[in-house]
Design a protein around this motif. Sequence first.
Motif, short mmCIF file in Angstrom:
data_model
loop_
_atom_site.label_atom_id
_atom_site.label_comp_id
_atom_site.label_asym_id
_atom_site.label_seq_id
_atom_site.Cartn_x
_atom_site.Cartn_y
_atom_site.Cartn_z
N THR A 200 4.53 20.08 5.70
CA THR A 200 5.86 19.46 5.67
C THR A 200 5.78 18.03 6.19
OG1 THR A 200 6.83 21.63 6.04
CG2 THR A 200 8.25 19.71 6.35
N PHE A 201 5.72 17.10 5.27
CA PHE A 201 5.50 15.68 5.57
C PHE A 201 6.49 15.15 6.58
CE2 PHE A 201 4.06 11.49 4.76
CZ PHE A 201 5.16 10.67 4.60
N SER A 202 7.74 15.53 6.46
CA SER A 202 8.80 14.95 7.28
C SER A 202 8.72 15.35 8.75
CB SER A 202 10.17 15.34 6.71
OG SER A 202 10.29 16.75 6.65
N ASN A 203 7.78 16.22 9.11
CA ASN A 203 7.65 16.65 10.50
C ASN A 203 6.66 15.80 11.30
OD1 ASN A 203 9.31 18.74 9.72
ND2 ASN A 203 7.75 20.34 9.89
N TYR A 204 5.94 14.89 10.65
CA TYR A 204 4.78 14.25 11.28
C TYR A 204 4.84 12.73 11.20
CZ TYR A 204 3.05 18.98 10.96
OH TYR A 204 2.91 20.35 11.07
N ASN A 205 4.45 12.10 12.32
CA ASN A 205 4.28 10.66 12.33
C ASN A 205 3.19 10.26 11.34
OD1 ASN A 205 6.06 10.55 14.56
ND2 ASN A 205 4.35 10.77 16.00
N LEU B 258 0.84 -1.19 0.00
CA LEU B 258 0.00 0.00 0.00
C LEU B 258 0.88 1.24 0.00
CD1 LEU B 258 -2.72 -0.99 2.62
CD2 LEU B 258 -2.61 -1.52 0.18
N SER B 259 0.41 2.28 -0.69
CA SER B 259 1.10 3.55 -0.72
C SER B 259 0.17 4.65 -0.24
CB SER B 259 1.56 3.87 -2.15
OG SER B 259 2.45 2.91 -2.63
N CYS B 260 0.76 5.68 0.34
CA CYS B 260 -0.01 6.83 0.80
C CYS B 260 0.75 8.09 0.37
CB CYS B 260 -0.15 6.80 2.31
SG CYS B 260 -0.94 8.27 3.03
N ALA B 261 0.11 8.87 -0.48
CA ALA B 261 0.69 10.13 -0.95
C ALA B 261 0.14 11.27 -0.12
CB ALA B 261 0.36 10.34 -2.42
N ARG C 239 7.62 6.89 12.98
CA ARG C 239 7.93 8.20 13.49
C ARG C 239 8.30 9.15 12.36
NH1 ARG C 239 12.08 9.94 18.10
NH2 ARG C 239 10.84 11.63 18.98
N TRP C 240 8.17 10.45 12.62
CA TRP C 240 8.40 11.47 11.60
C TRP C 240 9.78 11.33 10.96
CZ3 TRP C 240 12.48 14.63 12.99
CH2 TRP C 240 12.82 14.63 14.35
N SER C 241 10.77 10.94 11.75
CA SER C 241 12.13 10.79 11.24
C SER C 241 12.34 9.48 10.51
CB SER C 241 13.12 10.88 12.40
OG SER C 241 12.88 9.80 13.30
N GLY C 242 11.41 8.56 10.67
CA GLY C 242 11.60 7.22 10.12
C GLY C 242 12.46 6.34 11.02
N ASN D 81 10.59 10.53 2.94
CA ASN D 81 10.28 11.93 3.21
C ASN D 81 10.58 12.84 2.02
OD1 ASN D 81 9.28 11.40 5.74
ND2 ASN D 81 11.15 11.95 6.82
N ALA D 82 11.49 12.41 1.16
CA ALA D 82 11.78 13.21 -0.03
C ALA D 82 10.63 13.18 -1.03
CB ALA D 82 13.06 12.70 -0.69
N LYS D 83 9.84 12.11 -0.98
CA LYS D 83 8.72 11.95 -1.93
C LYS D 83 7.36 12.18 -1.27
CE LYS D 83 11.13 8.65 -4.93
NZ LYS D 83 11.09 7.30 -5.54
N ASN D 84 7.34 12.48 0.01
CA ASN D 84 6.07 12.66 0.75
C ASN D 84 5.19 11.41 0.65
OD1 ASN D 84 7.01 15.21 1.24
ND2 ASN D 84 5.40 16.29 0.13
#
Length: 126
Positions: free
Chosen positions: A28-33, A20-23, A52-55, A74-77
Motif C-alpha cells: 500500500t503505497f500511501s502508507n510509506y514515506n 523524474l518518475s518512480c512507479a 511523507r506518506w500523506s504528502g 497516492n492514487a497512481k502509486n
Amino acid sequence: QVQLVESGGGLVQAGGSLRLSCAASGRTFSNYNMGWFRQAPGKEREFVAAIRWSGGSAGYADSVKGRFTISRDNAKNMAYLQMNSLKPEDTAVYYCAEDPVPFRGLRMSVQEYDYWGQGTQVTVSS
C-alpha cells in the motif's frame, strides 16, 4: 514484494529541467514515506528529497532547495522529482526509495530506506 522503477532521466544543458518518475508496486503505497537519492561517480549515495506518506510534508537537501520539488500521487502509486535550474554538479544516478516503516515521520537518510529502484542517469552539461 516491493518494486520501484524510475524513469525520466537523460541529458540536459545547465539551466534546464527534468522530471523524474518512480512507479511503486507491491504494497500500500500511501502508507510509506518516499525519498529520492543520488550517487555521483566516486561519491557516496546522498539524500536529495523526501515526502511523507500523506504528502503533507517534504524535506530537501540544502544543495537542491528551491530548485527541486518532490511530489506524490497516492492514487497512481507514483512519486516524482521535478528538477529545475539544473547544474553540472547535479549529474548523478538518481534513485527512488521507500521507507520500510508505515505512517512515521519524514526520513532523510540513506540508512533508513530499505527498498530501492534501479536508478536513472541524469547528466547535466555545462
